[in-house]
Design a protein around this motif. Structure first.
Motif, PDB file in Angstrom:
ATOM      1  N   LYS A 115     -10.601   2.653  -1.842  1.00  0.00           N
ATOM      2  CA  LYS A 115      -9.251   1.863  -2.450  1.00  0.00           C
ATOM      3  C   LYS A 115      -8.172   2.510  -1.679  1.00  0.00           C
ATOM      4  O   LYS A 115      -6.960   1.816  -1.779  1.00  0.00           O
ATOM      5  CB  LYS A 115      -9.240   2.423  -3.938  1.00  0.00           C
ATOM      6  N   PHE A 116      -8.197   3.478  -0.885  1.00  0.00           N
ATOM      7  CA  PHE A 116      -7.123   3.817  -0.182  1.00  0.00           C
ATOM      8  C   PHE A 116      -6.701   2.818   1.008  1.00  0.00           C
ATOM      9  O   PHE A 116      -5.697   2.626   1.467  1.00  0.00           O
ATOM     10  CB  PHE A 116      -7.489   5.400   0.658  1.00  0.00           C
ATOM     11  N   GLU A 117      -7.658   1.994   1.342  1.00  0.00           N
ATOM     12  CA  GLU A 117      -7.577   1.022   2.591  1.00  0.00           C
ATOM     13  C   GLU A 117      -7.211  -0.532   1.793  1.00  0.00           C
ATOM     14  O   GLU A 117      -6.945  -1.386   2.396  1.00  0.00           O
ATOM     15  CB  GLU A 117      -8.717   0.630   3.403  1.00  0.00           C
ATOM     16  N   LYS A 135       0.818  -1.247  -0.003  1.00  0.00           N
ATOM     17  CA  LYS A 135       0.148  -0.046   0.198  1.00  0.00           C
ATOM     18  C   LYS A 135       0.764   1.220   0.001  1.00  0.00           C
ATOM     19  O   LYS A 135       1.900   1.398   0.465  1.00  0.00           O
ATOM     20  CB  LYS A 135      -1.147  -0.051   1.425  1.00  0.00           C
ATOM     21  N   GLY A 136       0.263   2.273  -0.727  1.00  0.00           N
ATOM     22  CA  GLY A 136       0.876   3.646  -0.594  1.00  0.00           C
ATOM     23  C   GLY A 136       0.315   4.615   0.350  1.00  0.00           C
ATOM     24  O   GLY A 136      -0.843   3.977   1.037  1.00  0.00           O
ATOM     25  N   ASP A 137       0.837   5.688   0.814  1.00  0.00           N
ATOM     26  CA  ASP A 137       0.096   6.335   1.951  1.00  0.00           C
ATOM     27  C   ASP A 137      -0.206   7.924   1.444  1.00  0.00           C
ATOM     28  O   ASP A 137      -0.547   8.694   2.059  1.00  0.00           O
ATOM     29  CB  ASP A 137       1.188   6.612   3.139  1.00  0.00           C
ATOM     30  N   GLU A 140      -5.346  -3.181  -1.034  1.00  0.00           N
ATOM     31  CA  GLU A 140      -3.921  -3.433  -1.821  1.00  0.00           C
ATOM     32  C   GLU A 140      -4.501  -3.851  -3.340  1.00  0.00           C
ATOM     33  O   GLU A 140      -5.593  -4.408  -3.414  1.00  0.00           O
ATOM     34  CB  GLU A 140      -3.224  -4.490  -1.077  1.00  0.00           C
ATOM     35  N   GLN A 142      -0.900   5.342  -3.276  1.00  0.00           N
ATOM     36  CA  GLN A 142      -1.940   4.259  -3.155  1.00  0.00           C
ATOM     37  C   GLN A 142      -2.931   4.307  -4.450  1.00  0.00           C
ATOM     38  O   GLN A 142      -3.627   3.487  -4.954  1.00  0.00           O
ATOM     39  CB  GLN A 142      -2.488   4.663  -1.966  1.00  0.00           C
ATOM     40  N   ARG A 152      -0.878   1.944  -8.729  1.00  0.00           N
ATOM     41  CA  ARG A 152      -1.901   1.072  -8.114  1.00  0.00           C
ATOM     42  C   ARG A 152      -3.034   1.538  -8.423  1.00  0.00           C
ATOM     43  O   ARG A 152      -3.229   1.170  -9.742  1.00  0.00           O
ATOM     44  CB  ARG A 152      -1.473   1.123  -6.656  1.00  0.00           C
TER      45      ARG A 152
END
Length: 370
Positions: free
Chosen positions: A336-338, A204-206, A340, A278, A302
């Motif tokens: 989608k932020f949460e 995951k990105g942040d 993978e 992300q 991603r």
């Protein structure tokens, strides 16, 4: 078998750091790899001559692009009228081999009597009069708005000269349909790009990323929409990255704690920003051509969230998450932020991007055409 080809470029295609120039540079690179000797003709403004191009080209010629208000009074579009050169005409006559005109911009000599014996191929980067009409709608400066409107009218008239082309290479399926309907010929050749294979990071990105040329009114409109309607509803970190942002954008972003700006990133830095995000969030309000930032987001990034004008008739809709309004876009981002990206999603991208959008595959199509 070796073949030879003139390419007339609207600017010096190195470094490949914006829109159409990326397409030109990587096309040259992969045509050279496909055993085509390239005689490159570049109009230049704001760029230096490049030794890098000599790696791929048999010859490189440079012509200074004309400029000034007098050219605005021509019946031809300014972007065409300022790209004429008697020396270009002379150099083209030295070898009667096919000519690839990069964009309507470079087609000043398309209907010249001395060009009658040549196979004349035009690479269309947009339906230009549509593109300039959209620019006029997005532009706030009254004088620029008037220029874009006038240019759109002139481009619509000048486009008729495409009936004298031997072939039209369109950059998107929508454009292909348009040119086939009007001129009974067009082949879909997707944008050439820097990516040989899908290279998406797992995990995951942040942060959320918007990227693009920030000097272009289309992208400024998208950024303002995101700042006003989307990022005001979220607290996730956001990065906006691109070339030449206006002072008004810099000031706005500096006043928002969870949004940061990366100005004029080098190519490697931009690639890293896309890979580490992300979400690549790249809506557009201008459904023209095929946006290279969409390909970059899918080859490297991603989750890709956008709206229908970005992906309509590109063949890439099923690789993206599409939202048409504020509520849906905010919900998609939160979801989608949460999450993978899955191995299946990456494989699906490889299936499409490494075949239909392969530079080698599309260079071979041009090789077979000439």
């Amino acid at each position: 078998m070796k073949k030879r080809l003139h390419i007339v470029s609207f600017n010096i295609p190195y470094p490949p750091n914006y829109g159409g120039i990326i397409d030109v540079y990587y096309k040259i690179k992969h045509l050279a790899a496909a055993n085509i000797e390239i005689i490159l003709h570049c109009f230049y403004y704001g760029r230096e001559e490049s030794k890098e191009l000599e790696k791929y080209c048999y010859k490189v010629h440079y012509y200074k692009r004309k400029s000034g208000p007098l050219y605005l009074f021509s019946s031809r579009p300014y972007i065409v009228e300022t790209r004429q050169s008697k020396r270009l005409l002379k150099n083209l006559q030295e070898e009667i081999v096919p000519i690839l005109f990069e964009g309507l911009h470079t087609c000043y000599y398309l209907n010249h009597p001395l060009m009658g014996a040549y196979q004349k191929i035009v690479r269309t980067h947009n339906i230009e009069h549509h593109y300039y009409r959209y620019l006029s709608l997005a532009e706030k400066n009254v004088f620029k708005q008037y220029y874009f409107k006038q240019e759109a009218i002139k481009l619509r008239c000048f486009e008729k000269k495409l009936k004298l082309a031997s072939d039209i290479l369109s950059i998107s399926p929508d454009d292909t349909k348009y040119f086939k309907t009007k001129y009974r010929m067009s082949k879909f050749i997707p944008a050439f790009h820097p990516f040989d294979k899908v290279n998406v990071k797992t995990g995951k990105g942040d942060y959320i990323l918007f990227h693009g040329n920030l000097s272009v009114s289309e992208n400024q409109k998208a950024v303002n929409y995101l700042l006003d309607r989307i990022f005001s509803e979220l607290t996730f970190p956001v990065v906006i990255a691109g070339k030449n942002p206006p002072e008004s954008m810099i000031k706005r972003i500096n006043d928002i704690p969870h949004v940061s700006l990366v100005v004029d990133p080098e190519i490697k830095v931009m690639d890293q920003l896309i890979q580490n995000a992300q979400i690549s969030l790249i809506p557009t309000f201008q459904a023209t051509g095929l946006k290279l930032k969409l390909l970059a987001s899918l080859f490297l990034g991603r989750h890709c969230i956008t709206n229908s004008p970005m992906i309509e008739n590109t063949g890439l809709a099923h690789l993206c998450y599409v939202a048409e309004n504020v509520k849906d876009m905010v919900q998609l981002i939160q979801q989608k932020f949460e999450e993978e990206i899955t191995p299946d999603e990456i494989e699906q991208r490889k299936t499409i991007l490494e075949t239909q959008f392969s530079n080698s595959y599309n260079a071979q199509k041009i090789y077979d055409l000439i």
